[in-house]
Design an enzyme around this catalytic site. Structure first.
Site, mmCIF file in Angstrom:
data_model
loop_
_atom_site.group_PDB
_atom_site.id
_atom_site.type_symbol
_atom_site.label_atom_id
_atom_site.label_comp_id
_atom_site.label_asym_id
_atom_site.label_seq_id
_atom_site.Cartn_x
_atom_site.Cartn_y
_atom_site.Cartn_z
ATOM 1 N N HIS A 15 0.856 -1.189 0.000
ATOM 2 C CA HIS A 15 0.000 0.000 0.000
ATOM 3 C C HIS A 15 0.893 1.241 0.000
ATOM 4 O O HIS A 15 1.261 1.778 1.037
ATOM 5 C CB HIS A 15 -0.919 0.001 1.219
ATOM 6 C CG HIS A 15 -2.057 0.969 1.103
ATOM 7 N ND1 HIS A 15 -3.378 0.577 1.050
ATOM 8 C CD2 HIS A 15 -2.080 2.316 1.003
ATOM 9 C CE1 HIS A 15 -4.160 1.635 0.944
ATOM 10 N NE2 HIS A 15 -3.390 2.718 0.914
ATOM 11 N N GLU B 132 -10.933 2.947 6.715
ATOM 12 C CA GLU B 132 -10.002 4.014 7.079
ATOM 13 C C GLU B 132 -10.805 5.258 7.461
ATOM 14 O O GLU B 132 -10.901 5.634 8.621
ATOM 15 C CB GLU B 132 -9.043 4.334 5.927
ATOM 16 C CG GLU B 132 -8.051 5.444 6.263
ATOM 17 C CD GLU B 132 -7.291 5.957 5.046
ATOM 18 O OE1 GLU B 132 -6.228 6.557 5.241
ATOM 19 O OE2 GLU B 132 -7.780 5.785 3.909
#
Length: 373
Positions: free
Chosen positions: A25, A216
């Site tokens: 990521h 998130e």
């Protein structure tokens, strides 16, 4: 253990930077060198909030620690603004690989949104081609300096726009030419993956791997939609899966936890969590648990058997590296080399490489850690 943000860290007497690492990521437009931003902005006639590299690095870091995902994302107006030409994209992609190699990364997947880089006249195809050219140049440069690294592309669609099916088709077109997966990113709250069901249906029909930013900026509903609508094989961050955990009691180091159905599915199916500790703090993704790294649910998820991986998210905005993220976790939770190796093996297994290449990557990691004990 002393953590040097600009240098190396040693765990059990071993160099953490020298150990092989996997980065899943890592945003291209979140990893530009400040000096490069200055050069590109000058060439493009773009005004910046600072006139020197150190000042610009400080500005990115200050903005990045806003505590809000929406505010954090505003810094990308600068990095995206200076990468609207083929030459700029090729340069930053090349430097991106060089920086990963210097960080000890042996395999990386770089994600970026082609639709954000066409304001200067590039087509989507030309933008992807420019980035691939830079990645290959970076791999060659790394090899010339004695470092082996491979970096693949993840093409990202912006979840608040309507080009996801177009980007999905582009990703499949570039299969076997450097692109290994698809992602959606951008403001998460209010933009469930379900909005892009047509793109995800197409990708499923093409058997093309998907990771989705979820858990998130939003919670369990976002994660659920990523899995059901997106058929995500990994969760971009996914840290708020911890909202589906109920701590029953604690006794010393022992914690009894009840897992909700969603959390149990993610754990039992080994759906990798692309956790980014510093970024998760900076964006407020873990605010429900506290404000320090020791409050991050990373260790709880790890101890419960989730497939946790460690990532930087945005090197520039969080002024970090994969070495630094691992060192911070080791300090916060008293991790040793066995734990660091486990995180890399999780990442290698969750990569979007073919099984044969994943097994080779796992062997590289296992052999290197064995030699350093």
């Amino acid at each position: 253990m002393a953590i040097d943000p600009d240098g190396d860290t040693r765990i059990q007497g071993r160099s953490l930077r020298a150990l092989p690492k996997v980065s899943l990521h890592d945003h291209l437009d979140g990893g530009l060198r400040p000096g490069t931003v200055l050069d590109l902005a000058d060439a493009a006639g773009i005004d910046l909030p600072a006139s020197d590299a150190d000042g610009l690095a400080d500005w990115f870091a200050d903005q990045g620690e806003s505590g809000s995902l929406e505010e954090y994302l505003k810094t990308f107006a600068v990095t995206v603004g200076v990468t609207q030409s083929r030459a700029a994209l090729t340069r930053v992609a090349r430097e991106f690989v060089e920086d990963l190699a210097a960080d000890g990364v042996v395999y990386g997947e770089v994600r970026w949104a082609p639709e954000q880089h066409v304001a200067g006249g590039l087509t989507l195809e030309e933008a992807v081609e420019a980035v691939e050219e830079g990645l290959e140049e970076g791999e060659d440069a790394a090899q010339d300096s004695g470092r082996d690294i491979r970096v693949s592309q993840l093409l990202t669609a912006m979840r608040h726009t309507d080009r996801s099916l177009e980007i999905a088709r582009l990703a499949v077109d570039w299969r076997d030419r450097g692109v290994v997966g698809f992602d959606i990113a951008g403001p998460e709250e209010g933009f469930l993956p379900a909005r892009h069901r047509a793109a995800f249906d197409y990708l499923a029909e093409e058997f093309f791997p998907v990771t989705v930013h979820a858990g998130e900026g939003a919670g369990l509903d976002s994660i659920r939609s990523a899995l059901l609508d997106g058929r995500a094989l990994r969760l971009g961050h996914g840290v708020r899966i911890a909202e589906d955990l109920d701590v029953i009691d604690r006794e010393g180091d022992e914690v009894r936890v009840h897992l909700g159905e969603l959390a149990r599915w993610v754990r039992d199916r080994e759906i990798a969590l692309e956790l980014s500790p510093s970024s998760n703090l900076h964006t407020g993704a873990v605010a429900a648990w506290g404000t320090g790294l020791e409050d991050h649910p990373f260790d709880l998820l790890y101890q419960l058997g989730f497939a946790v991986t460690v990532n930087v998210d945005n090197r520039t905005m969080s002024r970090t590296s994969l070495t630094r993220e691992l060192a911070l976790l080791a300090e916060a939770f008293d991790y040793g080399l066995d734990d660091v190796e486990a995180f890399q093996l999780n990442a290698a297994a969750a990569s979007f490489l073919p099984i044969e290449e994943r097994e080779e990557l796992i062997d590289i990691i296992s052999d290197a850690f064995a030699r350093r004990r």
